[in-house]
Design a protein around this motif. Structure first.
Motif, PDB file in Angstrom:
ATOM      1  N   CYS A  73       5.469  -5.263  -6.837  1.00 12.58           N
ATOM      2  CA  CYS A  73       5.408  -3.703  -6.801  1.00 12.58           C
ATOM      3  C   CYS A  73       4.298  -3.304  -7.200  1.00 12.58           C
ATOM      4  CB  CYS A  73       6.560  -3.108  -7.593  1.00 12.58           C
ATOM      5  SG  CYS A  73       8.242  -3.598  -7.001  1.00 12.58           S
ATOM      6  N   THR A  74       3.548  -2.182  -6.306  1.00 20.22           N
ATOM      7  CA  THR A  74       2.379  -1.669  -6.567  1.00 20.22           C
ATOM      8  C   THR A  74       2.978  -0.112  -6.734  1.00 20.22           C
ATOM      9  OG1 THR A  74       2.097  -1.117  -4.411  1.00 20.22           O
ATOM     10  CG2 THR A  74       0.957  -2.961  -5.397  1.00 20.22           C
ATOM     11  N   PHE A  75       2.324   0.498  -7.949  1.00 20.52           N
ATOM     12  CA  PHE A  75       2.481   2.075  -8.186  1.00 20.52           C
ATOM     13  C   PHE A  75       1.351   2.672  -8.035  1.00 20.52           C
ATOM     14  CE2 PHE A  75       5.264  -1.018 -10.363  1.00 20.52           C
ATOM     15  CZ  PHE A  75       6.582  -0.545 -10.448  1.00 20.52           C
ATOM     16  N   SER A  76       1.489   4.014  -7.509  1.00 20.26           N
ATOM     17  CA  SER A  76       0.324   4.992  -7.363  1.00 20.26           C
ATOM     18  C   SER A  76      -0.526   5.260  -8.447  1.00 20.26           C
ATOM     19  CB  SER A  76       0.588   5.960  -6.492  1.00 20.26           C
ATOM     20  OG  SER A  76       1.541   6.916  -7.143  1.00 20.26           O
ATOM     21  N   GLU A  77       0.418   5.182  -9.757  1.00 20.80           N
ATOM     22  CA  GLU A  77      -0.161   5.590 -11.225  1.00 20.80           C
ATOM     23  C   GLU A  77      -0.255   4.376 -12.075  1.00 20.80           C
ATOM     24  OE1 GLU A  77       1.400   9.337 -12.332  1.00 20.80           O
ATOM     25  OE2 GLU A  77       1.486  10.100 -10.317  1.00 20.80           O
ATOM     26  N   ASN A  78      -0.772   4.685 -13.265  1.00 21.93           N
ATOM     27  CA  ASN A  78      -0.648   3.652 -14.294  1.00 21.93           C
ATOM     28  C   ASN A  78       0.769   3.672 -14.888  1.00 21.93           C
ATOM     29  OD1 ASN A  78      -3.656   2.811 -14.362  1.00 21.93           O
ATOM     30  ND2 ASN A  78      -3.946   4.525 -15.677  1.00 21.93           N
ATOM     31  N   ASN A  79       1.210   2.311 -15.554  1.00 20.40           N
ATOM     32  CA  ASN A  79       2.276   2.432 -16.393  1.00 20.40           C
ATOM     33  C   ASN A  79       3.607   2.386 -15.436  1.00 20.40           C
ATOM     34  OD1 ASN A  79       0.981   1.736 -18.701  1.00 20.40           O
ATOM     35  ND2 ASN A  79       0.755   3.932 -18.775  1.00 20.40           N
ATOM     36  N   GLY A  80       3.604   1.873 -14.062  1.00 21.32           N
ATOM     37  CA  GLY A  80       4.647   2.019 -13.262  1.00 21.32           C
ATOM     38  C   GLY A  80       5.232   3.112 -12.902  1.00 21.32           C
ATOM     39  N   GLN A  81       4.279   4.340 -12.948  1.00 12.58           N
ATOM     40  CA  GLN A  81       4.500   5.546 -12.520  1.00 12.58           C
ATOM     41  C   GLN A  81       3.956   5.978 -11.185  1.00 12.58           C
ATOM     42  OE1 GLN A  81       6.544   7.391 -14.721  1.00 12.58           O
ATOM     43  NE2 GLN A  81       6.427   5.455 -15.611  1.00 12.58           N
ATOM     44  N   GLY A  82       4.551   7.058 -10.612  1.00 12.64           N
ATOM     45  CA  GLY A  82       4.118   7.679  -8.998  1.00 12.64           C
ATOM     46  C   GLY A  82       4.949   6.787  -8.265  1.00 12.64           C
ATOM     47  N   SER A  83       4.427   6.894  -7.026  1.00 13.32           N
ATOM     48  CA  SER A  83       4.948   6.258  -5.824  1.00 13.32           C
ATOM     49  C   SER A  83       5.019   4.799  -5.885  1.00 13.32           C
ATOM     50  CB  SER A  83       4.295   6.632  -4.594  1.00 13.32           C
ATOM     51  OG  SER A  83       4.158   8.159  -4.413  1.00 13.32           O
ATOM     52  N   ILE A  84       5.949   4.217  -5.311  1.00 13.60           N
ATOM     53  CA  ILE A  84       6.125   2.630  -5.408  1.00 13.60           C
ATOM     54  C   ILE A  84       6.106   2.091  -4.008  1.00 13.60           C
ATOM     55  CG2 ILE A  84       8.503   2.988  -5.266  1.00 13.60           C
ATOM     56  CD1 ILE A  84       8.585   0.553  -7.159  1.00 13.60           C
ATOM     57  N   ALA A  85       5.508   1.071  -3.849  1.00 12.29           N
ATOM     58  CA  ALA A  85       5.631   0.174  -2.617  1.00 12.29           C
ATOM     59  C   ALA A  85       6.285  -1.269  -3.013  1.00 12.29           C
ATOM     60  CB  ALA A  85       4.163   0.042  -1.988  1.00 12.29           C
ATOM     61  N   ILE A  86       7.256  -1.721  -2.410  1.00  8.23           N
ATOM     62  CA  ILE A  86       7.572  -3.070  -2.825  1.00  8.23           C
ATOM     63  C   ILE A  86       7.462  -4.085  -1.608  1.00  8.23           C
ATOM     64  CG2 ILE A  86      10.237  -4.098  -3.319  1.00  8.23           C
ATOM     65  CD1 ILE A  86      11.053  -1.217  -4.062  1.00  8.23           C
ATOM     66  N   PHE A  87       7.166  -5.459  -2.271  1.00  9.47           N
ATOM     67  CA  PHE A  87       6.869  -6.302  -1.309  1.00  9.47           C
ATOM     68  C   PHE A  87       7.495  -7.439  -1.683  1.00  9.47           C
ATOM     69  CE2 PHE A  87       2.980  -3.614  -2.084  1.00  9.47           C
ATOM     70  CZ  PHE A  87       2.670  -3.229  -0.653  1.00  9.47           C
ATOM     71  N   GLN A  88       7.870  -8.169  -0.521  1.00 12.77           N
ATOM     72  CA  GLN A  88       8.496  -9.806  -0.513  1.00 12.77           C
ATOM     73  C   GLN A  88       7.355 -10.640  -0.569  1.00 12.77           C
ATOM     74  OE1 GLN A  88      11.804 -10.395  -1.572  1.00 12.77           O
ATOM     75  NE2 GLN A  88      11.656  -8.163  -2.058  1.00 12.77           N
ATOM     76  N   PHE A  89       6.638 -10.380   0.706  1.00 11.41           N
ATOM     77  CA  PHE A  89       5.388 -11.312   1.184  1.00 11.41           C
ATOM     78  C   PHE A  89       4.059 -10.652   1.073  1.00 11.41           C
ATOM     79  CE2 PHE A  89       9.326 -12.295   3.232  1.00 11.41           C
ATOM     80  CZ  PHE A  89       9.608 -13.501   2.763  1.00 11.41           C
ATOM     81  N   GLY A  90       3.766  -9.261   1.003  1.00 10.39           N
ATOM     82  CA  GLY A  90       2.796  -8.700   1.004  1.00 10.39           C
ATOM     83  C   GLY A  90       2.636  -7.761   2.194  1.00 10.39           C
ATOM     84  N   SER A  91       1.383  -7.412   2.452  1.00 14.25           N
ATOM     85  CA  SER A  91       0.946  -6.667   3.593  1.00 14.25           C
ATOM     86  C   SER A  91      -0.521  -6.629   3.961  1.00 14.25           C
ATOM     87  CB  SER A  91       1.336  -5.027   3.247  1.00 14.25           C
ATOM     88  OG  SER A  91       0.833  -4.291   4.070  1.00 14.25           O
ATOM     89  N   PRO A  92      -0.770  -6.767   4.970  1.00 14.87           N
ATOM     90  CA  PRO A  92      -2.368  -6.943   5.349  1.00 14.87           C
ATOM     91  C   PRO A  92      -2.944  -5.369   5.320  1.00 14.87           C
ATOM     92  CG  PRO A  92      -1.060  -6.971   7.344  1.00 14.87           C
ATOM     93  CD  PRO A  92      -0.156  -7.062   6.378  1.00 14.87           C
ATOM     94  N   ASP A  93      -2.275  -4.617   5.373  1.00 10.83           N
ATOM     95  CA  ASP A  93      -2.907  -2.972   5.476  1.00 10.83           C
ATOM     96  C   ASP A  93      -2.077  -2.045   4.469  1.00 10.83           C
ATOM     97  OD1 ASP A  93      -4.013  -0.731   6.032  1.00 10.83           O
ATOM     98  OD2 ASP A  93      -4.340  -1.267   8.233  1.00 10.83           O
ATOM     99  N   LEU A  94      -2.222  -1.947   3.394  1.00 14.15           N
ATOM    100  CA  LEU A  94      -1.626  -0.909   2.582  1.00 14.15           C
ATOM    101  C   LEU A  94      -1.582   0.537   3.301  1.00 14.15           C
ATOM    102  CD1 LEU A  94      -2.331  -1.986  -1.128  1.00 14.15           C
ATOM    103  CD2 LEU A  94      -0.357  -2.518   0.484  1.00 14.15           C
ATOM    104  N   ARG A  95      -2.229   0.983   4.196  1.00 13.77           N
ATOM    105  CA  ARG A  95      -2.020   2.130   4.864  1.00 13.77           C
ATOM    106  C   ARG A  95      -0.821   2.371   5.361  1.00 13.77           C
ATOM    107  NH1 ARG A  95      -7.703   1.914   8.226  1.00 13.77           N
ATOM    108  NH2 ARG A  95      -6.718  -0.224   8.738  1.00 13.77           N
ATOM    109  N   GLN A  96      -0.005   1.168   5.842  1.00 18.01           N
ATOM    110  CA  GLN A  96       1.227   1.250   6.314  1.00 18.01           C
ATOM    111  C   GLN A  96       2.235   1.711   5.203  1.00 18.01           C
ATOM    112  OE1 GLN A  96       1.883  -2.969   7.698  1.00 18.01           O
ATOM    113  NE2 GLN A  96       0.407  -2.550   9.157  1.00 18.01           N
ATOM    114  N   GLN A  97       2.076   1.523   4.056  1.00 15.76           N
ATOM    115  CA  GLN A  97       2.726   2.094   2.930  1.00 15.76           C
ATOM    116  C   GLN A  97       2.223   3.073   2.224  1.00 15.76           C
ATOM    117  OE1 GLN A  97       1.816  -1.295   3.041  1.00 15.76           O
ATOM    118  NE2 GLN A  97       3.345  -2.183   3.959  1.00 15.76           N
TER     119      GLN A  97
END
Length: 121
Positions: A43-67
């Motif tokens: 998971c990636t978060f838009s802010e520090n400490n797991g705050q903000g928007s979240i994107a969840i991945f199983q395998f990854g993404s070649p372009d985070l603009r999609q998320q």
């Protein structure tokens, strides 16, 4: 006939009692912060400490603009059970930060602030 009426009344009373209990049960609270990241995911978060928007991945993404996360990753949690990499270029190019399973961290302290793709290994 009289037995059928009693049985119907008993069933109706049971349904109403169950409905009343359901209505009084406390609602579950939604997960917040790091807890939003499900087991088996990166998971990636838009802010520090797991705050903000979240994107969840199983395998990854070649372009985070999609998320909607391109260059907006402030922290991450690798709960995938495998090594993952955060890349500063699209399509897994440029500098990267390797993340061991179960690692959480802020991006800005890791030295790769602009994250544009995520890959699993």
């Amino acid at each position: 006939m009289r037995f059928a009426k009693r049985l119907t009344g008993a069933v109706a009373a049971g349904i109403l009692a169950t409905a009343g209990l359901t209505a009084m049960a406390p609602s579950a609270q939604a997960a917040t912060g790091w807890d939003r990241c499900p087991h088996g995911s990166m998971c990636t978060f838009s802010e520090n400490n797991g705050q903000g928007s979240i994107a969840i991945f199983q395998f990854g993404s070649p372009d985070l603009r999609q998320q909607g996360m391109d260059n907006h990753v402030g922290s991450f949690w690798n709960r995938s059970g495998k090594w993952m990499k955060l890349w500063d270029g699209y399509n897994y190019t440029g500098d990267n930060l390797g993340s061991a399973p179960a690692y959480t961290g802020p991006i800005n302290q890791a030295g790769i602030a602009p994250v544009s793709s995520v890959s699993g290994q």
